[in-house]
Design a protein around this motif. Structure first.
Motif, PDB file in Angstrom:
ATOM      1  N   TYR B  96      33.534  39.977  40.006  1.00  0.00           N
ATOM      2  CA  TYR B  96      34.115  40.545  41.223  1.00  0.00           C
ATOM      3  C   TYR B  96      33.510  39.871  42.452  1.00  0.00           C
ATOM      4  CZ  TYR B  96      35.648  44.065  44.602  1.00  0.00           C
ATOM      5  OH  TYR B  96      36.205  44.701  45.669  1.00  0.00           O
ATOM      6  N   ARG B 100      35.864  37.840  45.077  1.00  0.00           N
ATOM      7  CA  ARG B 100      36.208  38.440  46.353  1.00  0.00           C
ATOM      8  C   ARG B 100      35.308  38.072  47.526  1.00  0.00           C
ATOM      9  NH1 ARG B 100      40.541  39.492  44.603  1.00  0.00           N
ATOM     10  NH2 ARG B 100      41.618  41.492  44.708  1.00  0.00           N
ATOM     11  N   LYS B 169      44.492  40.962  47.086  1.00  0.00           N
ATOM     12  CA  LYS B 169      43.352  41.300  47.939  1.00  0.00           C
ATOM     13  C   LYS B 169      43.664  42.504  48.836  1.00  0.00           C
ATOM     14  CE  LYS B 169      39.775  38.409  49.854  1.00  0.00           C
ATOM     15  NZ  LYS B 169      39.375  37.063  50.103  1.00  0.00           N
ATOM     16  N   ASP B 172      42.144  45.898  47.902  1.00  0.00           N
ATOM     17  CA  ASP B 172      40.761  46.184  48.309  1.00  0.00           C
ATOM     18  C   ASP B 172      40.744  46.577  49.777  1.00  0.00           C
ATOM     19  OD1 ASP B 172      41.033  44.255  46.285  1.00  0.00           O
ATOM     20  OD2 ASP B 172      38.906  43.746  46.397  1.00  0.00           O
ATOM     21  N   ARG B 182      32.546  49.738  49.403  1.00  0.00           N
ATOM     22  CA  ARG B 182      32.859  48.591  48.553  1.00  0.00           C
ATOM     23  C   ARG B 182      32.670  48.930  47.076  1.00  0.00           C
ATOM     24  NH1 ARG B 182      29.928  45.478  52.408  1.00  0.00           N
ATOM     25  NH2 ARG B 182      31.337  44.296  53.732  1.00  0.00           N
ATOM     26  N   THR B 185      35.420  51.078  45.901  1.00  0.00           N
ATOM     27  CA  THR B 185      36.630  50.260  45.724  1.00  0.00           C
ATOM     28  C   THR B 185      36.585  49.533  44.387  1.00  0.00           C
ATOM     29  OG1 THR B 185      36.541  49.891  48.090  1.00  0.00           O
ATOM     30  CG2 THR B 185      38.069  48.522  46.832  1.00  0.00           C
ATOM     31  N   ILE B 190      39.610  48.332  41.653  1.00  0.00           N
ATOM     32  CA  ILE B 190      39.616  47.064  40.927  1.00  0.00           C
ATOM     33  C   ILE B 190      39.438  47.260  39.421  1.00  0.00           C
ATOM     34  CG2 ILE B 190      38.423  44.854  40.669  1.00  0.00           C
ATOM     35  CD1 ILE B 190      40.152  45.150  43.180  1.00  0.00           C
TER      36      ILE B 190
END
Lengths: 295, 280
Positions: B96, B100, B169, B172, B182, B185, B190
């Motif tokens: 991840y 990202r 994206k 997110d 985060r 998320t 994800i």
């Protein structure tokens, strides 16, 4: 939007476990190998710094140079045959004929089954007295007596290559097959409507379009083959009379067999230098191929 | 539509496939037939491919010849399972992060992970042995699990990263706008979306771990009770007089579960194999 700085910190936090793991289990041992290679470490608790002595010894005897050359010959034949057989397999499995899916599944066992178990089966096939290969050769009257493939240097050398090819072929085949399927169909259709025959299309469209896949796969296969241990160890343990002793086998024998950690480490360093060189070639090739695609 | 195959082309394709598959499957076919033959028949000439008086006797007698067989099979499963758990736990956050949050040097780091793949455990065996000894892990499951997982992590990161990059994206970002942290998320947005990819990685890791248990197990463990199947059978294989039919029977019992996995999950496998061509 969030600030870049906290995003970087978050990314590093996520990466931390993987980083720590790899640093401990791969990077630190790599450094330790280099350090050890300059010592006379053995089973004893204490050891001394000996400078280049290990390297002088392994290259001085001439024995190791032989091993290096043998490793390269072994790897060269194994990788080349894998590429050829893999390409042959990919072409066959790509053909739109009934049974296609089943055939694809049937190529996978050597790759997914525990490697050593496949190798035990080869051990039996190579059995001199009663194994399948020797047995069939005799039944068809092709040889006078039994052939103990693993008992003679030359045959053992090739026997280990054949088994290595066998283990590597499914991977190469499936990878080539995927690459083949990503070639745009309209290229073939255009060539076909221009009257190009099947073989001509293979030679002028398939092969050139496959070059990146072939380069990538040969380099990856080169590294894997160069590092191959299980096959030789299970079938011959490097024998008879060192005929199948590659660098990895030699290192294992020295370090684990004879407990000469220092000397073994020096050998491992030489192997690592080769592996790093292959990696650099690989990364460079990948970058070139990507740039080629971008154009 | 492109030209159709002519009959002789079809015939030669099938002939080619037969030759190719024979090469690939010969050891398994022969191994299976050997497991059915009585020992006396194995050691008689002329050689015959097809067993006479074939029986499944070896599948019963082998349990006595290799008393620890069941334990070896269990160990193989146990080691592979723990390796898979370790790999997934380490790889999901790392993948991840790479997918990202590209930061300065992340491409290089990703390359470094790829380079790890190029080193085999055999090269690093001496320091790993010292490390395992230092940590007191020799002759435990961990001596096989810890290094085993290390060499499966890099390719898994690559594979999962590629998969996660395909998840839009915007998802997110929408979650962040809604005030999700985060970490939240990653967990709630994800992770569920990446599940199919994680499953592929888990299957690949399990099979890889099951297939490659040899060198670490051979070197870092000498206790029968912790030996995985390959090394357990290697001891059997190394004997002066190998009872081949039983060895082959034991091999088949050991690979049967993996074979079943392949048949059911071959679609995932092909996807994983081609995407993760960094592993061999």
């Amino acid at each position: 939007m969030t600030s870049t700085r906290s995003a970087t910190l978050f990314a590093l936090a996520l990466l931390a476990p993987a980083l720590i793991y790899i640093l401990t289990i791969v990077a630190y041992p790599l450094v330790d190998t280099i350090v050890l290679s300059f010592t006379n470490a053995s089973l004893k608790a204490s050891y001394d710094w000996v400078g280049w002595a290990n390297y002088q010894r392994i290259f001085g005897a001439g024995n190791f140079t032989e091993v290096i050359i043998r490793t390269f010959i072994w790897t060269f034949f194994s990788v080349s045959i894998k590429m050829i057989v893999g390409m042959f397999g990919a072409v066959l499995l790509n053909a739109a004929i009934p049974g296609q899916t089943l055939f694809r599944i049937l190529t996978m066992p050597p790759w997914v089954v525990p490697m050593s178990i496949g190798i035990f089966m080869w051990g039996w096939m190579y059995n001199g007295q009663f194994g399948m290969i020797s047995g069939l050769l005799q039944n068809f009257g092709l040889t006078n007596g039994p052939i103990a493939f693993l008992a003679y240097g030359d045959t053992a050398f090739w026997a280990t290559i054949v088994t290595d090819v066998w283990i590597g072929v499914p991977m190469v085949t499936i990878y080539f097959l995927a690459a083949m399927q990503s070639i745009p169909k309209d290229l073939y259709e255009a060539a076909w409507s221009d009257g190009a025959g099947r073989f001509y299309r293979f030679r002028r469209i398939t092969v050139p379009m496959m070059i990146p896949a072939i380069i990538t796969m040969s380099l990856l296969s080169l590294i894997a083959t160069f590092n191959s241990f299980d096959i030789i160890w299970i079938l011959t343990q490097g024998g008879p009379s060192n005929s199948t002793t590659t660098m990895i086998i030699d290192t294992y024998k020295t370090a684990i067999g004879s407990r000469k950690y220092g000397e073994g480490a020096a050998r491992a360093v030489v192997i690592s230098i080769f592996v790093i060189a292959f990696c650099l070639v690989y990364f460079r090739a990948v970058r070139k191929l990507q740039q080629g695609e971008a154009k | 539509m492109i030209d159709r195959y002519k009959w002789y082309e079809i015939a030669s394709l099938y002939a080619g496939i037969a030759v190719f598959l024979f090469f690939v499957l010969a050891p398994f076919i022969e191994g299976f037939l050997v497991s059915l033959k009585p020992l006396s028949q194995l050691f008689s000439t002329p050689y015959s491919f097809i067993p006479k008086n074939g029986s499944f006797d070896a599948y019963f007698t082998m349990w006595k010849s290799v008393p620890a067989l069941g334990m070896h099979i269990f160990n193989s499963f146990f080691i592979s399972t723990v390796v898979t758990i370790v790999v997934i736990a380490v790889v999901v956050p790392a993948a991840y992060a790479f997918a990202r949050f590209p930061f300065t040097g992340s491409a290089m780091l990703l390359g470094a992970f790829l380079a790890v793949n190029m080193f085999s455990g055999a090269v690093l065996l001496i320091p790993l042995f010292r490390l395992m000894r230092g940590l007191g892990l020799l002759n435990t499951y961990w001596a096989m699990i810890v290094p085993g997982a290390a060499f499966l992590i890099p390719s898994s990161i690559w594979l999962l990263r590629t998969y996660m990059m395909r998840i839009p994206k915007e998802l997110d970002e929408a979650a962040w706008v809604d005030g999700a942290s985060r970490l939240y998320t990653l967990r709630r947005v994800i992770l569920p979306l990446a599940m199919p990819g994680i499953v592929v990685v888990a299957i690949m890791t399990f099979i890889g771990a099951y297939a490659q248990q040899f060198i670490f197990a051979l070197t870092f463990n000498s206790k029968t009770e912790f030996m995985p199947l390959p090394v357990g059978l290697f001891a059997f294989f190394g004997k002066q007089e190998v009872i081949w039919n039983e060895l082959m029977a034991a091999s088949f019992i050991g690979i049967l579960p993996v074979m079943i996995v392949i048949v059911f999950l071959q679609r995932y496998l092909v996807a994983g194999l081609t995407a993760g061509a960094v592993k061999q």
